[in-house]
Enzyme design. Structure first.
Site, PDB file in Angstrom:
ATOM      1  N   GLY A   1      17.761 -11.547  33.800  1.00 16.89           N
ATOM      2  CA  GLY A   1      18.421 -10.322  33.372  1.00 16.89           C
ATOM      3  C   GLY A   1      17.667  -9.616  32.275  1.00 16.89           C
ATOM      4  O   GLY A   1      16.658  -8.957  32.506  1.00 16.89           O
ATOM      5  N   CYS A   2      18.183  -9.756  31.046  1.00 18.19           N
ATOM      6  CA  CYS A   2      17.626  -8.995  29.929  1.00 18.19           C
ATOM      7  C   CYS A   2      16.283  -9.535  29.480  1.00 18.19           C
ATOM      8  O   CYS A   2      15.616  -8.945  28.653  1.00 18.19           O
ATOM      9  CB  CYS A   2      18.603  -9.007  28.748  1.00 18.19           C
ATOM     10  SG  CYS A   2      18.896 -10.661  28.088  1.00 18.19           S
ATOM     11  N   GLY A   3      15.875 -10.705  29.982  1.00 17.94           N
ATOM     12  CA  GLY A   3      14.572 -11.258  29.591  1.00 17.94           C
ATOM     13  C   GLY A   3      14.718 -12.363  28.578  1.00 17.94           C
ATOM     14  O   GLY A   3      14.097 -13.406  28.711  1.00 17.94           O
ATOM     15  N   ILE A   4      15.523 -12.160  27.539  1.00 20.71           N
ATOM     16  CA  ILE A   4      15.816 -13.211  26.570  1.00 20.71           C
ATOM     17  C   ILE A   4      17.328 -13.231  26.407  1.00 20.71           C
ATOM     18  O   ILE A   4      17.903 -12.289  25.890  1.00 20.71           O
ATOM     19  CB  ILE A   4      15.147 -12.944  25.208  1.00 20.71           C
ATOM     20  CG1 ILE A   4      13.645 -12.848  25.371  1.00 20.71           C
ATOM     21  CG2 ILE A   4      15.491 -14.037  24.204  1.00 20.71           C
ATOM     22  CD1 ILE A   4      12.925 -12.496  24.078  1.00 20.71           C
TER      23      ILE A   4
END
Length: 276
Positions: free
Chosen positions: A123-126
Site C-alpha cells: 500500500g503506502c510503502g511503509i
C-alpha cells in the site's frame, strides 16, 4: 572531512553559512495600501543519495549542508560515526542541491538491508509494524550526567537571540545550539526545519569532535519525540527546549536517561528528566 570539488558548482558557496535573506516587496491590505519590503528566509530542495542510491529529498535552508548531511546520517542511524562517511560531493542545479554521499561497505550494506525490508510492505510503502518500528525505535539508554547548574541557563534566551543571525533578519527559522561547560555558545545552526537545525548541529559537533556529554544543546523549537530520539542517538547529555515538551517526549527522555529541561519565558527552568 574534505568535500571533493564538483566542477559544476561552487562548493564554497553551497557549503558555507546560509546566504542573507532575500528581500521582497509587499502592499498592506488596508485603506492606505502602503508599500513596504521584508526579508524572507531562504529554502531549497536537497536530494541525498548514498553510494548512488537516492535516499531522501529535504527542504532545507541553504548553507552548512555538509553539517546537515553528516548529522542526518548520524541521527537517522545510517552511520554510527563519521568514519563511515568517506566522501560528500555537493552540487547545484536549477536552484536545488544534491549531496552524493559515499559510505563504507559496512554502512552501505546495512542501509541496503534496511531498504529491502521496507520494500516488502504494501500500500503506502511503509506501514503497519514497519512504521511503528521506525517511529518508535529501540535506542540504547545513555549514561546519566548531572544537569547543568541553573546559573548556566541565566539569560540563555538572550544569548540565543544574539547568535541567531539569520532569524534576526527574517524570522521563520529554528535554531539548535551547543553551549560548552563554561556556558559559552560554541555552535549555532539555523534552518527552516527544526529537525534540520538539530541535524546540522549534530553534524557540526561530530566534525569538531565535541564530546556531546559535556555542556548542553538548546533548541528554539517545540520539543517533539523525534528530537529526543535524535538527541539520544547523538549521545547528548542534556537537551534544553524553549518550548514545552510533550508527555511522550518526557517519558522517552526519562527512559533513556537524557536530561530534559524546559526554559519558560518568565519562570525558572523546569527539569522534567530525570524524574523528580
Amino acid at each position: 572531512m574534505t568535500v571533493p570539488v564538483n566542477p559544476d558548482c561552487d562548493i564554497a558557496d553551497i557549503n558555507s553559512a546560509p546566504p542573507l535573506p532575500e528581500t521582497f516587496g509587499y502592499r498592506e491590505l488596508n485603506d492606505d495600501g502602503a508599500a513596504g519590503s521584508s526579508a524572507l528566509a531562504s529554502e531549497t530542495a536537497l536530494a541525498i543519495s548514498y553510494n548512488g542510491i537516492s535516499q531522501a529529498v529535504m527542504m532545507v535552508t541553504p548553507g552548512h549542508l555538509e553539517d546537515f548531511v553528516n548529522g542526518f546520517s548520524l541521527s537517522n542511524d545510517i552511520v554510527h560515526s563519521l568514519n563511515e562517511i568517506h566522501d560528500i560531493t555537493l552540487s547545484e542545479s536549477d536552484g536545488s542541491r544534491h549531496a552524493a554521499v559515499t559510505l563504507s561497505n559496512r554502512a552501505f550494506w546495512a542501509l541496503k538491508k534496511y531498504r529491502r525490508r521496507l520494500a516488502g510492505t504494501s500500500g503506502c510503502g511503509i506501514c503497519g509494524v514497519e512504521a511503528i518500528e521506525q517511529a518508535l525505535p529501540r535506542l540504547t539508554p545513555l549514561r546519566p550526567v548531572p544537569p547543568p547548574p541553573a546559573a548556566r541557563l541565566h539569560d540563555l534566551r538572550r544569548h540565543i537571540r544574539e547568535v541567531q543571525q539569520l532569524a534576526q533578519g527574517s524570522g521563520a527559522l529554528h535554531a539548535a545550539l551547543y553551549v560548552d561547560p563554561e556556558g559559552v555558545v560554541r555552535l549555532c545552526r539555523e534552518d527552516i526545519g527544526r529537525h534540520n537545525a538539530l541535524d546540522k548541529l549534530i553534524g557540526a559537533m561530530a566534525q569538531a569532535r565535541i564530546n556531546p556529554r559535556e555542556g548542553f544543546v538548546a533548541i528554539t523549537s517545540r520539543c517533539g519525540l523525534e528530537l529526543v530520539q535524535k538527541a539520544v542517538r547523538a549521545r547528548f547529555g542534556t537537551l534544553i527546549s524553549l518550548s514545552a515538551p510533550t508527555a511522550m517526549t518526557v517519558q522517552w527522555a526519562r527512559r533513556h536517561k537524557l536530561n530534559l529541561i524546559h526554559l519558560p519565558h518568565r519562570s525558572p527552568p523546569r527539569l522534567y528528566s530525570p524524574a523528580p
